[in-house]
Each structure stands twice: as C-alpha cells, then as structure tokens.
Write a protein that holds these residues in place. Structure first.
Motif, PDB file in Angstrom:
ATOM      1  N   HIS A  60     -21.084   2.678  -6.864  1.00 50.27           N
ATOM      2  CA  HIS A  60     -20.909   1.924  -5.624  1.00 50.27           C
ATOM      3  C   HIS A  60     -22.250   1.616  -4.954  1.00 50.27           C
ATOM      4  O   HIS A  60     -22.372   0.607  -4.250  1.00 50.27           O
TER       5      HIS A  60
ATOM      6  N   VAL B  34     -16.112   4.888   1.539  1.00 49.82           N
ATOM      7  CA  VAL B  34     -15.430   5.672   0.502  1.00 49.82           C
ATOM      8  C   VAL B  34     -16.322   5.846  -0.720  1.00 49.82           C
ATOM      9  O   VAL B  34     -16.552   6.964  -1.183  1.00 49.82           O
TER      10      VAL B  34
ATOM     11  N   VAL C  98      -8.993   1.739  -3.220  1.00 49.61           N
ATOM     12  CA  VAL C  98      -9.329   3.017  -2.578  1.00 49.61           C
ATOM     13  C   VAL C  98      -8.341   4.103  -2.987  1.00 49.61           C
ATOM     14  O   VAL C  98      -8.731   5.242  -3.287  1.00 49.61           O
TER      15      VAL C  98
ATOM     16  N   TRP D 213      -7.171   2.040  -9.926  1.00 52.93           N
ATOM     17  CA  TRP D 213      -8.418   1.492  -9.387  1.00 52.93           C
ATOM     18  C   TRP D 213      -8.856   0.262 -10.167  1.00 52.93           C
ATOM     19  O   TRP D 213      -9.246  -0.758  -9.578  1.00 52.93           O
TER      20      TRP D 213
ATOM     21  N   VAL E  68      -8.219  -4.231  -1.860  1.00 56.07           N
ATOM     22  CA  VAL E  68      -9.206  -3.237  -1.406  1.00 56.07           C
ATOM     23  C   VAL E  68      -8.536  -1.887  -1.178  1.00 56.07           C
ATOM     24  O   VAL E  68      -9.025  -0.840  -1.641  1.00 56.07           O
ATOM     25  N   LEU E  69      -7.405  -1.883  -0.465  1.00 55.13           N
ATOM     26  CA  LEU E  69      -6.713  -0.623  -0.196  1.00 55.13           C
ATOM     27  C   LEU E  69      -6.186   0.010  -1.480  1.00 55.13           C
ATOM     28  O   LEU E  69      -6.238   1.233  -1.659  1.00 55.13           O
TER      29      LEU E  69
ATOM     30  N   ALA F  84     -14.818  -0.028   3.006  1.00 54.77           N
ATOM     31  CA  ALA F  84     -14.334   0.752   1.872  1.00 54.77           C
ATOM     32  C   ALA F  84     -15.459   1.055   0.891  1.00 54.77           C
ATOM     33  O   ALA F  84     -15.572   2.176   0.371  1.00 54.77           O
TER      34      ALA F  84
ATOM     35  N   THR G 196       0.822  -1.213   0.000  1.00 51.67           N
ATOM     36  CA  THR G 196       0.000   0.000   0.000  1.00 51.67           C
ATOM     37  C   THR G 196       0.852   1.257   0.000  1.00 51.67           C
ATOM     38  O   THR G 196       0.604   2.196  -0.775  1.00 51.67           O
TER      39      THR G 196
ATOM     40  N   LEU H 114     -13.374  -5.153   5.908  1.00 54.70           N
ATOM     41  CA  LEU H 114     -12.688  -3.984   5.353  1.00 54.70           C
ATOM     42  C   LEU H 114     -13.247  -3.623   3.983  1.00 54.70           C
ATOM     43  O   LEU H 114     -13.386  -2.440   3.655  1.00 54.70           O
ATOM     44  N   ALA H 115     -13.560  -4.622   3.175  1.00 55.66           N
ATOM     45  CA  ALA H 115     -14.135  -4.352   1.862  1.00 55.66           C
ATOM     46  C   ALA H 115     -15.490  -3.655   1.991  1.00 55.66           C
ATOM     47  O   ALA H 115     -15.798  -2.730   1.226  1.00 55.66           O
TER      48      ALA H 115
ATOM     49  N   TRP I 289      -9.356  -3.357  -8.594  1.00 53.40           N
ATOM     50  CA  TRP I 289     -10.769  -3.714  -8.491  1.00 53.40           C
ATOM     51  C   TRP I 289     -11.117  -4.892  -9.396  1.00 53.40           C
ATOM     52  O   TRP I 289     -11.883  -5.773  -9.011  1.00 53.40           O
TER      53      TRP I 289
ATOM     54  N   THR J  70      -7.004  -7.811   1.213  1.00 55.19           N
ATOM     55  CA  THR J  70      -6.853  -6.489   1.841  1.00 55.19           C
ATOM     56  C   THR J  70      -6.050  -5.534   0.954  1.00 55.19           C
ATOM     57  O   THR J  70      -6.404  -4.360   0.816  1.00 55.19           O
TER      58      THR J  70
END
Length: 566
Positions: A310, A255, A179, A231, A175-176, A251, A115, A247-248, A235, A172
C-alpha cells in the motif's frame, strides 16, 4: 399609480423562484431505510429456515425446543419478505426517474446492503469450510453464507450491471469490500503463520495428543485464502484500485499503511524483545520466553507485506495521498520511539530503588530498548529531520495538521503525567510512605518522552510558520486582475455529480465554468490536487476539461475559428 406588490409601468415583475421541497428527500430516506431493515430481517429469517432444512436432511429435528426461534424466522421470512418485495418494487419503478438514481439515499442503501451482506456471507462461508476441516457440523454457517451471498450478488448486479444503478458514491462498495477482504485475509494469514512458527519452536513432542497441528493451520489458511479472494475481487475485478475518492484515500492510508505499519512494528518490536531476553535475561523458562515469538514474527511478515504494497500504491497517487502515508508512518514510529524512551527512563530509575512489587527492571529495560530500536530509525528515515524541507511541503495542510496534532496530544499527556507526579509527591509527603521514586518513575519517564516530543514538534511548527511568512512576496500595487490561471472560460465534461468539481474549478481558476454532462454511467470524482496539476500552466480563452469514467483527466485548450482563406 402603483399599489403595494405591483411593479412600475415598463418594468417586468420579479421572477419568483420556488423553493426546493424537502419531501422527496425525506421520502427516499424513509423508503430506503425501511427497505434496508426489511432486507436484513428477511435474509436472517431465510438463513435460519434454510439451516433448519439442512438439519432435516441430516436427520436433526426441525423445531426441537426452539419454537420461539422458528416463529421469529417464519415471521421475518413470510411477513418481512413480501413487504420487502413490495417496497422494493415500488422503489424500483421510481428509479426510472434520473433524479431518483442520483439520490444519496439510493446509493447508501445499495452500498450498505452490499457491504453488510459481504461481511456476513464471507464470515459464514469461511466458518463453514473451517468447520468441515475440523470435522464439525456446518449446516447453520453454510445456510447463512448461501443466503447472504445471494443478497450480495443481487445487489451487486444492481450496482454494477443494472441500468438503474446509483450515480452517487462511485466505487464506494469496491473500496469497502476490499477493506473487508484485506482484514479477513490478514487475520487468517497471521493465525496460520503463528501456528506454523509455534509448532516449529515447540517441536513435535509438545504438540497436543490426538489433534494434528495442521488442522488449526489449515483452518486459518481458509480465512487467509478467502479474505485474499474477496480483496482481489474488489480491488482488481471491481476496479477498486482505480477509485480516487476521499474514502478510497482514507482506506488506503488508514487501513493499508497505518494498519500494516502498526502490525509490522508491533511484531518486529516483540521479536527483538524476545531475542534480547534470550541473550541477556533468562529469568523465565525457555518455553515462556519463546511463547510470543511465533505470533510476533507472523505479524511482522504479514504487516510488512501489507504496508509495503500500500505504500507503493500511495506513492503513485496524488501528492496529498502520498504525503499522508508518510505522515502516518512517521506518527506510528514516533509513538514507538517515544514509548521506548519513557520505558527506558522508567527502568533506569527502577535500578536506583527497591521496587514495591517483585519485578526485574532488566526485562523492562529490554522492552524499552526494543521499542526504541524499532521505532527510532524508522521515524528518522521517514521524517528526515536533518534534510531541508521543500517550500511546498511546508505549506501542505497535512504537515501542519500533523505537527499540531502531535504537539497537542503530547502536551496533554505530559500535563496529565505532571499532575500524576504532583499527586504522588503530595500523597507520599502527607502519608509518610516510603518508596517515592518507585511510585514516580513511570510518570517521570512518560513526562520526559512526551515533553521531548512536544517541544521538538512545536519548534518545527514555529519554524515552518516563519519560513512561510518570509517566503510570501510583497504585494505589487496596480497588479492586473484576472483569472489566476489565465483561462477565460472553462468547459467541464463529466458525468452526474459534478457539483463539487464545479465549485473547486471556480475557486481554482476564477474563470467562467460551465458543465456538459456526458452520456453513460457515473464518473469517479477526480482528486483536487490532480485537477490543479492538470490545469497548471494552461492558458487560453476557452479550455475543455474532460473527466473520464475512472476519474482520468484530459485538458484541451481551444482557439478561435479562423475565417476561410487565412
């Protein structure tokens, strides 16, 4: 006779279970923590040295007056680099043990480096391309981007392709990364559209002399395209859309839905405010009135695109995730509508007084109307206050938490506004100053708006509690006891890290649950609501629940084998 500490004859001695040692956990935390710091320092030093090497190629002096900076970069690279390599080799050897790959520290290290490297590499490379478009020197940004991109690629290989990849925190990093790309792309898109709209509103005659207007738009477009690529990579290619972890969900809702909704409402409200001022309030020059319009329209368009996408994704997820998206949208629109009410009350009271400062209450009134018009209908459409609430919706934890939070925050704000009103009142009475209403109007508007919000949500909360209490059936005496779902034994087939799923299944079914670990890599944790939905109505002495690598669920009820000939 038996002495102390001995078991009687015929009874085997109690088995002593050794305690799990904390030493391996502490060792992993220390090793991967130090390795994380060393990798970051080495990458920073190597990036600076590579930038200086690029300066040599372009004819710039290597050292110049920055001997201290060169010394720091050399120490980070030539001292920190070998130490990082040695420590990494030591950790890599131990990762042959499955327990090492199953440690949280190893997963946190890989995800953290991926990340951080992605953020630094993306911003540096996008800045370098933007500088090239502008015609400036971009050697430092290019060097930083190349080095950190290499760090990201190496750790991504470990995470996705290596046989020693971590088994914890599945998905994870994807996902990060998604974002990060979404934020960078959204910022670049808003900036690019703002330049286009501002140029169209101002006209070619107002453009800066000697600076083409499309330079700024092209630079912002670099960030928009680069962020969109980052992204999409995480994604789609890294299957971030298939991750079903907590966490997903955070997000997606926090977000994608919350950020997109905030951006859309802010842009739409500002756009409506500018249009209302153009229609009824020309107290400022036209150029001043139109100044925020380009950014507002751009924010509304980009935010609406992010929010709508989203929101559609959340609608296909579990009931908890989709419900959270609805509650977040309702909360944002409620804040906008309540703020509009408070500002409108403030402006109406201002018409009854002589303001202490030179201000036009008409502008304030238009701002409140804009906020109310944008937030009010959206809140009504999302919350649906006149529609009957389904029983399962009343019982949802998210709805209860939402009502309590909104009521609590509104009550606290109303209390603060009431204290401010009391202070202003007593201060004016004791000092004999005039203009009491003008000093109180902002607090009165805030008190009225938050009081309405707190009172309404408290009544809704009480109504939900009463409806839930009335719908609970009376207990039936002598009811047969047994598993809640009619399942005698449940066999879970899943990859590593199934302990949370085991606990949830035992609480959900009341049956005997056993775990068979499937071969292969890690498995995404399924959503608890999806597990409950999959087992709903299933009965049998033995049931098999298979969790796929992407978290997909398969339920197989089994029957006892029949003797031959029957």
């Amino acid at each position: 006779m038996t002495g102390p500490g001995t078991a009687p004859a015929g009874i085997p001695p109690a088995r002593v279970v050794p305690r799990a040692s904390a030493a391996p956990v502490l060792r992993r935390v220390v090793v991967y923590g130090i390795l994380f710091v060393l990798v970051l320092l080495t990458a920073g030093g190597l990036a600076d040295l590579l930038g200086r090497l690029f300066d040599v190629v372009t004819g710039t002096a290597v050292v110049g007056g920055d001997t201290a900076g060169l010394a720091v970069s050399l120490s980070f690279t030539l001292v920190g680099g070998p130490l990082a390599a040695l420590l990494g080799w030591f950790a890599w050897r131990r990762l042959a043990d499955p327990s090492e790959r199953d440690s949280v520290a190893w997963a946190l290290y890989v995800v953290g480096v991926c990340t951080v490297a992605l953020i630094v590499a993306s911003t540096a490379l996008f800045s370098a391309v933007s500088a090239v478009v502008r015609g400036d020197d971009a050697t430092a940004e290019a060097a930083t981007g190349v080095v950190w991109a290499g760090v990201w690629a190496g750790h991504r290989f470990v995470l996705r392709r290596s046989t020693r990849r971590p088994t914890r925190l599945p998905g994870t990093a994807a996902v990060l990364g998604g974002v990060v790309g979404l934020l960078l792309g959204a910022g670049g898109a808003v900036s690019a559209l703002t330049v286009l709209f501002d140029t169209a509103l101002a006209g070619a005659t107002d453009a800066p002399i000697g600076v083409p207007w499309w330079w700024a738009a092209l630079q912002s477009l670099v960030w928009a395209a680069g962020g969109g690529l980052v992204w999409w990579w995480h994604w789609d290619r890294d299957s971030g859309r298939a991750v079903r972890t907590g966490l997903a969900a955070v997000a997606l809702v926090g977000v994608g839905i919350l950020g997109g909704c905030l951006l859309t409402l802010a842009g739409a409200g500002t756009t409506l405010f500018v249009l209302l001022r153009l229609a009824v309030d020309r107290s400022d020059p036209l150029r001043v009135l139109l100044d925020p319009l380009g950014a507002a329209v751009a924010a509304a368009l980009v935010g609406g695109l992010i929010w709508g996408y989203h929101r559609a994704v959340a609608a296909r997820r579990s009931a908890g995730v989709s419900g959270a998206g609805v509650l977040v949208t309702s909360g944002v629109s409620l804040v906008a509508a309540a703020s509009g009410i408070g500002v409108i009350v403030n402006a109406l009271l201002a018409t009854l007084t002589t303001p202490l400062a030179a201000s036009d209450p008409r502008t304030l009134l238009l701002a409140g109307i804009s906020s109310l018009v944008v937030g009010g209908p959206l809140w009504w459409f999302t919350w649906r206050p006149t529609t009957a609430v389904l029983p399962e919706r009343r019982r949802s934890t998210g709805r209860s938490a939402y009502l309590v939070v909104v009521f609590g925050v509104s009550a606290v704000v109303a209390l603060v506004a009431l204290l401010v009103i009391g202070f202003r009142l007593f201060d004016s009475l004791l000092s004999g100053e005039a203009g009491l209403l003008d000093r109180l109007r902002a607090s009165l508007g805030l008190l009225l708006a938050t009081g309405l919000v707190a009172g309404y949500h408290f009544s809704v909360w009480r109504g939900d509690r009463a409806a839930i209490a009335a719908s609970v059936p009376a207990p039936v005496p002598d009811a047969p006891r047994g598993p809640a779902t009619g399942i005698g034994e449940l066999v879970l087939i899943m990859g590593p890290g199934a302990e949370p799923v085991l606990r949830h299944l035992r609480q959900l079914t009341g049956a005997t649950v056993s775990w068979w670990q499937r071969a292969g890599g890690s498995t995404a944790l399924p959503d608890p609501a999806e597990v409950a939905s999959a087992l709903e109505g299933v009965r049998g002495e033995r049931v098999v629940l298979v969790v796929g690598a992407d978290g997909e669920l398969s339920v197989i009820p089994l029957v006892a084998p029949q003797p031959p000939g029957l």
